[in-house]
Design an enzyme around this catalytic site. Structure first.
Site, short mmCIF file in Angstrom:
data_model
loop_
_atom_site.label_atom_id
_atom_site.label_comp_id
_atom_site.label_asym_id
_atom_site.label_seq_id
_atom_site.Cartn_x
_atom_site.Cartn_y
_atom_site.Cartn_z
N LYS A 116 0.59 -0.99 -0.33
CA LYS A 116 -0.22 -0.15 -0.28
C LYS A 116 0.66 1.06 0.00
O LYS A 116 2.23 0.44 0.86
CB LYS A 116 -0.99 0.19 1.11
CG LYS A 116 -1.53 0.81 1.35
CD LYS A 116 -3.26 0.93 0.54
CE LYS A 116 -4.47 1.05 0.21
NZ LYS A 116 -5.29 0.27 -0.25
N SER A 392 -7.74 -6.01 -11.63
CA SER A 392 -5.74 -5.23 -11.74
C SER A 392 -5.19 -6.19 -11.85
O SER A 392 -4.67 -6.13 -12.97
CB SER A 392 -5.87 -4.95 -10.77
OG SER A 392 -6.21 -3.14 -10.40
#
Ligand code: NAD
Length: 459
Positions: A116, A392
């Protein structure tokens, strides 16, 4: 407090330690040692990188902006996770979200690890050239650790296809000759993004709900009715009757989930309330979702805020307070806006029997415990909102092969992958006392632990 992913990992490992069927080849002292290793590996990130991006603003002032990239675990594949632009971004939050990505990918068999990123800015305070510079600097500062086989960022709160296009462009300049298309996902279609990516999360969120209350409930009707289980009873009850839905958040995720509900002919559901950052719109006969979606597309994304705007748009609804949506008398609540929405302060007023987490961590730990005890069915973020990362992955694959799928193929592959997760998770919901969140976490931790053990990482 939002759900602490590290703590839930520990809980899962405690249950697995006592499970004789899990890693039966390791027993006694070696088992204790292996589980101690798993606890520390899975509850801490591999790398936390922090930089201060040097940015020259349009007024020539030079500032430094804190930016993070956290790489939690890559035992299942390259790190993967969004980059958030928000003023409240901090290291603990980025670590927590990176951990959630490792677990989410493990649960849905996506061959990626968890990462992240975050930049501590309010993007609304910067103009387009400054934002473009911030994106380029982010790639420059972290260029050694990201890449199509190392760590693949995607959009998150405050970022979108535009930022991913800019970042991929910068990556390409820094790494000439590399297959740059797989370096970022969530890009625009013209720039190598996947068809269906925009709708993937919202469609997946509604599909997760529909699968439990329609597909699973229909296939397993006899089995469920033989169970002396409150949750089984509630699922069968909702399956065949008219019921109401409220959706918090009408952005990318919430508007698509609401439209899926509106168009669904397998369940007798009706969306009677939707909200956004300004208002809640309510109509007990059901809202005209397609017209609301059209309005938000044409009007800068916000819902109509008063009677005049509603009338001009031809929408029948009453405007009520934004946060009143959460406590309405509805059967199902979709949370598709922000973190920390159902908390200690409002948990006792929640009337919905079912809550679907579209956003990440919209229910705090206290509220989660309270609602589970009350018998509310909570479909957790880790299960429901994985459509985005699954597509994705498909985008990354398409970029590597430079072969692109039709939109129907994308959704077919996404739903097949999610279905296989549901077929593992949903039957476990009725056989013991664990919540869906605990079952999902345990499944992810089991997969990660097994792979870590087999790769010899526990010695
Ligand atoms: P978005 O920015 O498109 O939409 C957010 C919506 O929430 C907007 O309608 C906004 O007005 C509304 N909102 C903001 N504050 C609110 C409040 N206090 N009460 C009610 N509504 C409020 O974002 P999105 O892509 O739809 O994502 C929604 C959430 O889901 C985010 O938290 C995001 O991190 C998470 N999420 C998104 C994806 C994805 O692929 N889009 C994937 C996983 C998780």
């Amino acid at each position: 407090m939002p759900i602490n992913t590290g703590a839930v990992v520990h809980e899962s490992l405690n249950v697995l330690f006592d499970d004789d069927l899990f890693l039966p080849e390791i027993q006694e002292k070696p088992r204790e040692k292996a589980f101690r290793a798993l606890r520390s590996i899975l509850s801490t990130p591999n790398h936390v990188s922090k930089s201060f991006l040097r940015i020259t603003l349009e007024n020539d002032e030079v500032i430094r902006i804190p930016a993070f990239r956290v790489q939690h675990n890559n035992v299942l594949g390259p790190y993967k996770g969004g980059i958030r632009f928000h003023e409240s971004v901090n290291e603990d939050e980025v670590i927590n979200l990176a951990t959630l990505m490792t677990l989410k990918n493990a649960l849905h068999e996506v061959p990626f690890g968890g990462g992240k990123g975050g930049v501590v800015i309010d993007p609304k305070e910067y103009d387009v050239r400054e934002l473009n510079l911030i994106c380029k600097k982010y790639v420059q500062y972290f260029s050694d650790i990201i890449g199509p086989d190392k760590d693949i960022p995607a959009p998150d709160m405050g970022t979108s296809a535009r930022e991913m296009d800019w970042m991929m462009g910068e990556y390409k300049s820094i790494h000439p000759g590399e297959n740059y298309r797989g370096s970022f996902t969530g890009k625009s279609v013209v720039n190598g993004g996947s068809l269906g990516r925009r709708e993937a999360t919202g469609k997946g969120v509604y599909f997760t709900f529909r699968y439990l209350f329609h597909n699973f409930a229909t296939e397993q009707q006899t089995w469920l009715s033989e169970r002396n289980h409150l949750i089984a009873k509630n699922i069968l009850d909702l399956k065949d009757r008219n019921f109401t839905i409220a959706v918090q958040g009408f952005g990318n995720l919430g508007s698509v989930a609401a439209l899926e509900a509106y168009q669904c002919n397998q369940l007798n559901n009706k969306v009677i309330a939707v909200s956004d950052r300004n208002v809640t719109l309510y109509n007990s006969d059901g809202l005209d979702i397609p017209t609301l979606v059209k309005f938000t597309i044409e009007n800068n994304k916000d819902l109509p805020i008063n009677d005049k705007e509603l009338e001009d748009a031809g929408i029948k609804a009453k405007v009520i307070g934004r946060d009143d949506l959460l406590t309405l008398n509805v059967d199902v609540l979709f949370l598709a806006a922000l973190e920390d929405q159902v908390t200690k302060d409002n948990m006792e007023e929640i009337q919905a029997q079912v809550i679907v987490e579209g956003a990440n961590a919209p229910i705090t730990t206290d509220a989660d415990n309270y609602l589970n005890q009350k018998g509310t069915i909570i479909i957790p973020d880790i299960l429901a909102n994985a459509g985005g990362v699954i597509v994705s992955y498909l985008e990354w694959l398409q970029g590597r092969e430079t072969q692109y799928y039709k939109e129907e193929e994308v959704f077919k592959k996404q739903f097949e992958q999610m279905e296989s997760t549901f077929d593992t998770i949903y039957p476990q919901f009725f056989s013991n006392t664990y919540t869906l969140r605990q079952i999902c976490y345990r499944q992810s931790v089991m997969k990660l632990s097994d792979v870590l053990y087999r790769q010899g990482k526990l010695y």
